[in-house]
Design a protein around this motif. Structure first.
Motif, mmCIF file in Angstrom:
data_model
loop_
_atom_site.group_PDB
_atom_site.id
_atom_site.type_symbol
_atom_site.label_atom_id
_atom_site.label_comp_id
_atom_site.label_asym_id
_atom_site.label_seq_id
_atom_site.Cartn_x
_atom_site.Cartn_y
_atom_site.Cartn_z
ATOM 1 N N PHE A 241 0.832 -1.204 0.000
ATOM 2 C CA PHE A 241 0.000 0.000 0.000
ATOM 3 C C PHE A 241 0.870 1.258 0.000
ATOM 4 C CE2 PHE A 241 -2.006 3.475 2.293
ATOM 5 C CZ PHE A 241 -3.209 3.614 1.607
ATOM 6 N N GLY A 242 1.895 1.269 0.853
ATOM 7 C CA GLY A 242 2.781 2.431 0.902
ATOM 8 C C GLY A 242 3.493 2.661 -0.414
ATOM 9 N N PHE A 243 3.972 1.576 -1.036
ATOM 10 C CA PHE A 243 4.684 1.697 -2.311
ATOM 11 C C PHE A 243 3.766 2.263 -3.395
ATOM 12 C CE2 PHE A 243 5.829 -0.205 -6.428
ATOM 13 C CZ PHE A 243 7.103 0.317 -6.574
ATOM 14 N N LEU A 244 2.549 1.716 -3.502
ATOM 15 C CA LEU A 244 1.638 2.157 -4.557
ATOM 16 C C LEU A 244 1.138 3.576 -4.334
ATOM 17 C CD1 LEU A 244 -0.549 -1.063 -5.115
ATOM 18 C CD2 LEU A 244 1.269 -0.185 -6.578
ATOM 19 N N SER A 245 0.772 3.900 -3.094
ATOM 20 C CA SER A 245 0.141 5.195 -2.837
ATOM 21 C C SER A 245 1.138 6.341 -2.769
ATOM 22 C CB SER A 245 -0.655 5.132 -1.525
ATOM 23 O OG SER A 245 0.200 4.855 -0.431
ATOM 24 N N LEU A 246 2.379 6.068 -2.357
ATOM 25 C CA LEU A 246 3.345 7.145 -2.151
ATOM 26 C C LEU A 246 4.352 7.295 -3.277
ATOM 27 C CD1 LEU A 246 4.104 6.641 1.661
ATOM 28 C CD2 LEU A 246 2.566 8.307 0.614
ATOM 29 N N THR A 247 4.572 6.254 -4.062
ATOM 30 C CA THR A 247 5.641 6.344 -5.068
ATOM 31 C C THR A 247 5.161 6.142 -6.489
ATOM 32 O OG1 THR A 247 6.220 3.983 -5.032
ATOM 33 C CG2 THR A 247 7.199 5.374 -3.336
ATOM 34 N N THR A 248 3.872 5.792 -6.681
ATOM 35 C CA THR A 248 3.353 5.594 -8.034
ATOM 36 C C THR A 248 2.028 6.345 -8.188
ATOM 37 O OG1 THR A 248 1.949 3.657 -7.617
ATOM 38 C CG2 THR A 248 4.304 3.255 -7.945
ATOM 39 N N SER A 249 1.558 6.420 -9.410
ATOM 40 C CA SER A 249 0.246 7.013 -9.683
ATOM 41 C C SER A 249 -0.824 5.936 -9.825
ATOM 42 C CB SER A 249 0.311 7.849 -10.968
ATOM 43 O OG SER A 249 0.757 7.050 -12.053
ATOM 44 N N MET A 250 -0.481 4.715 -9.482
ATOM 45 C CA MET A 250 -1.407 3.591 -9.609
ATOM 46 C C MET A 250 -2.494 3.698 -8.545
ATOM 47 S SD MET A 250 -1.397 0.937 -11.720
ATOM 48 C CE MET A 250 0.340 0.691 -12.049
ATOM 49 N N PRO A 251 -3.773 3.510 -8.898
ATOM 50 C CA PRO A 251 -4.827 3.541 -7.880
ATOM 51 C C PRO A 251 -4.696 2.361 -6.921
ATOM 52 C CG PRO A 251 -5.723 2.834 -9.988
ATOM 53 C CD PRO A 251 -4.318 3.297 -10.246
ATOM 54 N N VAL A 252 -4.973 2.611 -5.629
ATOM 55 C CA VAL A 252 -4.814 1.570 -4.617
ATOM 56 C C VAL A 252 -5.822 0.445 -4.833
ATOM 57 C CG1 VAL A 252 -4.841 1.124 -2.126
ATOM 58 C CG2 VAL A 252 -3.916 3.270 -3.000
ATOM 59 N N MET A 253 -6.888 0.738 -5.582
ATOM 60 C CA MET A 253 -7.878 -0.299 -5.874
ATOM 61 C C MET A 253 -7.242 -1.490 -6.581
ATOM 62 S SD MET A 253 -11.616 0.180 -7.674
ATOM 63 C CE MET A 253 -10.959 0.370 -9.345
ATOM 64 N N VAL A 254 -6.105 -1.258 -7.252
ATOM 65 C CA VAL A 254 -5.395 -2.349 -7.922
ATOM 66 C C VAL A 254 -4.941 -3.379 -6.890
ATOM 67 C CG1 VAL A 254 -3.337 -2.936 -9.243
ATOM 68 C CG2 VAL A 254 -4.671 -0.917 -9.845
ATOM 69 N N LEU A 255 -4.495 -2.904 -5.725
ATOM 70 C CA LEU A 255 -4.072 -3.819 -4.664
ATOM 71 C C LEU A 255 -5.229 -4.718 -4.253
ATOM 72 C CD1 LEU A 255 -2.261 -4.930 -2.417
ATOM 73 C CD2 LEU A 255 -2.812 -2.896 -1.067
ATOM 74 N N VAL A 256 -6.406 -4.143 -4.116
ATOM 75 C CA VAL A 256 -7.580 -4.933 -3.736
ATOM 76 C C VAL A 256 -7.884 -5.972 -4.812
ATOM 77 C CG1 VAL A 256 -10.013 -4.854 -3.077
ATOM 78 C CG2 VAL A 256 -8.486 -2.990 -2.421
ATOM 79 N N GLY A 257 -7.769 -5.561 -6.073
ATOM 80 C CA GLY A 257 -8.001 -6.506 -7.159
ATOM 81 C C GLY A 257 -7.026 -7.669 -7.142
ATOM 82 N N ARG A 258 -5.751 -7.375 -6.840
ATOM 83 C CA ARG A 258 -4.768 -8.457 -6.764
ATOM 84 C C ARG A 258 -5.027 -9.337 -5.552
ATOM 85 N NH1 ARG A 258 -4.451 -6.269 -10.700
ATOM 86 N NH2 ARG A 258 -5.723 -8.100 -11.126
ATOM 87 N N MET A 259 -5.491 -8.764 -4.449
ATOM 88 C CA MET A 259 -5.859 -9.564 -3.282
ATOM 89 C C MET A 259 -7.000 -10.508 -3.620
ATOM 90 S SD MET A 259 -5.628 -6.801 -0.147
ATOM 91 C CE MET A 259 -6.393 -7.956 1.014
ATOM 92 N N ASP A 260 -7.983 -9.990 -4.345
ATOM 93 C CA ASP A 260 -9.110 -10.819 -4.787
ATOM 94 C C ASP A 260 -8.599 -11.963 -5.654
ATOM 95 O OD1 ASP A 260 -11.373 -11.948 -5.874
ATOM 96 O OD2 ASP A 260 -12.198 -10.098 -6.668
ATOM 97 N N GLU A 261 -7.734 -11.644 -6.591
ATOM 98 C CA GLU A 261 -7.190 -12.661 -7.483
ATOM 99 C C GLU A 261 -6.450 -13.745 -6.703
ATOM 100 O OE1 GLU A 261 -3.661 -12.949 -10.830
ATOM 101 O OE2 GLU A 261 -4.663 -11.039 -10.518
ATOM 102 N N GLY A 262 -5.643 -13.325 -5.727
ATOM 103 C CA GLY A 262 -4.863 -14.295 -4.964
ATOM 104 C C GLY A 262 -5.704 -15.151 -4.041
ATOM 105 N N MET A 263 -6.727 -14.539 -3.413
ATOM 106 C CA MET A 263 -7.511 -15.254 -2.402
ATOM 107 C C MET A 263 -8.610 -16.125 -2.995
ATOM 108 S SD MET A 263 -7.919 -12.120 0.325
ATOM 109 C CE MET A 263 -8.912 -13.047 1.511
ATOM 110 N N SER A 264 -9.041 -15.856 -4.220
ATOM 111 C CA SER A 264 -10.227 -16.532 -4.744
ATOM 112 C C SER A 264 -9.919 -17.567 -5.815
ATOM 113 C CB SER A 264 -11.211 -15.499 -5.305
ATOM 114 O OG SER A 264 -10.615 -14.760 -6.363
ATOM 115 N N HIS A 265 -8.646 -17.874 -6.038
ATOM 116 C CA HIS A 265 -8.307 -18.922 -6.991
ATOM 117 C C HIS A 265 -8.937 -20.227 -6.511
ATOM 118 C CE1 HIS A 265 -6.183 -21.358 -9.852
ATOM 119 N NE2 HIS A 265 -5.455 -20.350 -10.273
ATOM 120 N N LEU A 266 -9.759 -20.858 -7.352
ATOM 121 C CA LEU A 266 -10.575 -21.983 -6.898
ATOM 122 C C LEU A 266 -9.730 -23.150 -6.407
ATOM 123 C CD1 LEU A 266 -13.501 -22.760 -6.512
ATOM 124 C CD2 LEU A 266 -13.480 -23.821 -8.783
ATOM 125 N N ILE A 267 -8.527 -23.332 -6.950
ATOM 126 C CA ILE A 267 -7.695 -24.450 -6.505
ATOM 127 C C ILE A 267 -7.360 -24.311 -5.022
ATOM 128 C CG2 ILE A 267 -5.504 -23.354 -7.106
ATOM 129 C CD1 ILE A 267 -6.394 -27.090 -7.405
#
Length: 633
Positions: A241-267
């Motif tokens: 969160f600190g890296f994305l919000s303080l050093t990039t212009s990337m929206p923090v919502m991307v972090l949530v999307g990657r969390m969703d991707e990692g946590m919801s893989h059906l395997i």
């Protein structure tokens, strides 16, 4: 395991003063809120596990036996899985069971431990509040997507993240209220707030530093937070969160999307199901039956019960997939008799820890499942390839056992008769058959690696009802809650680690790492040697799953490019992490073994040296001979 349970324990007796009465009322209110809150969330999480088991089992029966596939089962299981992961994380947070490194915290003075434990809660609360808003935005964006089979808005699934984060925030506030020492809470919250404010103030400077920020956040912030006892998932999340919000212009919502991707893989749904299966095996007495049969075969030879411990851990690992569950099932059965024969507690703990590392590749290992989910390697191939490496390391451990117990006095030990062995075998046969049933179901295509756990659960329930009538069925609900907590803790780590790995990839770090590893002299052998050292260190600090999620997507492509078979590389990596995880002074698995055996950690340090050397020898053989990992494929 987690000292915060002590610092946030029962409220002290209320003094007579008005201030003391007010404090007592606050503590009582927090206690009641905690109890009501926990009951509701735990009941819902347990119900979700039962629902997942029923849905996946129904899918297997309908597809394979009735030849009428249910097209909606995977979709329904995926929707419920993210809710299970989120609510399981809430349960784990409430119980203080999120993975954290407490080696340094445990050495601090009591008042310093209390402060660091409160810091850990405050840091977790800060992270949750930081991403709660982006999580809500993410769920709102998902409302425009409709699921193909059930034709539901995907917001029904994505809403699990903001709801889970909000519930964890409530739980964090309740935990801070239960501390009872407002000065301690105030100083911890002020410390966390000051550090966050300082980072915000230097944000413009950080943007000018380029890739140096990778060291600041992903090395500095992560290491500092992990070492002071902040949960590993929170440490990863704060750094990303600190890296994305303080050093990039990337929206923090991307972090949530990657969390969703990692946590919801059906395997990964097989994680809670195999954890529950392991607990079920222990509860029904099937694990005890296997151990009793092995003891009847080998109990009369020198070091026989140590060989039984090795064999039992191999067999039980093939069922549960959870090392803590494995050790808890085997140790209480064998340790009393081994102590009566003169075995020292420290040596027992050393061997138990070593077998934990030895059996890390035995299917259905949760680490193997994680590797398959993040790297795309076939789960069936990993399950098959993990059998022989465990045998190689087990043989090395057997040699050490033979050396240590070759002069054991067996004058008072009676050899089991053939009738006793046959009786023990008949009783243990259903349990001995279960690992083969699980593997055959995957290989023959009866069920996927995710679904096969439900067949194991149905099998264990049937055997428990028919053969093990002394099983304590009242333990089912606590087992479901324990499964939800452990699964939530694991999946939250996978979620935040996925976000961190994505950030590292986007920054160009993965490309630089690939170039550096490819430039190592010595080719593939040097690459394997460096990987062994790196993952032993990572395994001792981060444990297997977070280390794999972080570095698996980066290193497995490099291994393929250098001609190393991906299953062979997976076995080398998993065994390396196992050595780090179960070896003192930092290995968390070693301290878990000590807790299960009720032995002081310092008693096992000297005896474990020989076993660790045997593990390293076996690991070197596995790394040098790829056929051990790939010969059965």
């Amino acid at each position: 395991m987690n000292t915060i349970a002590h610092s946030l324990g029962a409220a002290p007796a209320a003094p007579e003063s008005g201030q003391g009465s007010a404090k007592s009322r606050r503590l009582q209110l927090a206690h009641v809120a905690d109890r009501v809150f926990a009951s509701a969330v735990e009941a819902l999480a347990a119900a979700l596990i039962v629902a997942e088991i029923c849905i996946l089992f129904a899918g297997v029966v309908s597809r394979y036996f009735l030849h009428s596939p249910l097209v909606w089962t995977d979709e329904a299981a995926s929707i419920l899985f993210l809710w299970l992961a989120s609510l399981g994380a809430v349960v784990a947070f409430r119980r203080g069971e999120h993975m954290r490194m407490t080696a340094l915290v445990a050495k601090a003075a009591p008042h310093q431990q209390a402060f660091l434990d409160t810091i850990a809660v405050a840091a977790a609360l800060a992270f949750l509040m930081f991403i709660l808003g982006p999580a809500y935005e993410y769920a709102a964006e998902e409302a425009y997507i409709t699921t193909p089979a059930l034709e539901l808005s995907n917001a029904w699934r994505a809403a699990a993240l903001p709801v889970g984060l909000a519930l964890m925030c409530v739980m964090g506030i309740i935990r801070l209220m239960r501390v009872g020492n407002w000065r301690l809470v105030g100083s911890a919250v002020a410390t966390v707030a000051t550090i966050c404010a300082a980072f915000c103030l230097v944000g413009p400077v950080l943007r000018e530093l380029g890739n140096i920020n990778l060291l600041i956040f992903f090395v500095g912030v992560t290491a500092a937070t992990v070492l002071i006892g902040v949960p590993i998932a929170v440490a990863f999340g704060l750094a990303t969160f600190g890296f994305l919000s303080l050093t990039t212009s990337m929206p923090v919502m991307v972090l949530v999307g990657r969390m969703d991707e990692g946590m919801s893989h059906l395997i990964l749904l097989s994680v809670p199901l195999f954890v529950f299966l392991g607990l079920l095996i222990e509860m029904t007495g099937m694990a005890r039956a296997m151990v009793a049969f092995l003891a009847s075969l080998l109990g009369h030879v020198r070091g026989g019960l140590s060989y039984v411990l090795l064999g039992a851990m191999y067999l039980v690992s093939g069922i549960s997939g959870s090392k803590v569950a494995d050790m808890a099932a085997v140790a209480p059965v064998l340790f009393p008799e081994m102590k009566e024969r003169g075995a020292k507690p420290g040596d027992l703990i050393a061997l138990l820890s070593a077998t934990g590392a030895q059996t890390e590749t035995i299917p259905p290992s949760l680490v193997l499942i994680t590797i398959g989910s993040v790297t795309g390697v076939s789960i069936a191939a990993l399950f098959t390839g993990g059998l022989l490496p465990g045998v190689v390391l087990g043989t090395a451990l057997c040699f050490v056992v033979w050396l240590r117990y070759r002069n054991e006095d067996l004058s008072k030990v009676r050899k089991a008769s053939r009738s006793e062995i046959w009786r023990a075998f008949r009783f243990a046969l259903p349990a001995l058959a279960l690992p083969f049933v699980i593997r055959a179901a995957v290989v023959e295509g009866v069920a996927t690696a995710t679904e096969v756990s439900t067949l194991g659960i149905a099998y264990a329930l049937l055997v428990g009802l028919l053969l093990h009538r002394d099983a304590k069925w009242s333990r089912l609900f606590p087992m479901l809650v324990e499964t939800a907590a452990l699964s939530g803790a694991i999946l939250l780590i996978i979620g935040t680690a996925t976000g961190m790995a994505w950030s590292l990839t986007q920054s160009g770090f993965s490309t630089s790492l690939a170039q550096a590893m490819a430039a190592l002299p010595g080719g593939a052998p040097m690459f394997l040697a460096v990987s062994i050292v790196a993952f032993i260190i990572l395994g001792s600090v981060l444990e297997g799953i977070p280390a794999i999620v972080l570095f698996g997507p980066l290193l497995f492509p490099i291994a393929r490019a250098m001609g190393v078979h991906e299953v062979h590389y997976a076995m080398v990596v998993v065994l390396s992490m196992g050595v780090g995880l179960f070896a003192p002074p930092f290995g968390v698995g070693y301290y878990a073994a000590c807790a299960i055996g009720k032995v002081k950690p310092e008693e096992g340090v000297r005896p474990i040296i020989g076993y660790v050397l045997a593990l390293l020898t076996g690991l070197a053989i596995v790394a040098a001979v790829p056929w051990i990992s790939t010969g059965l494929l």
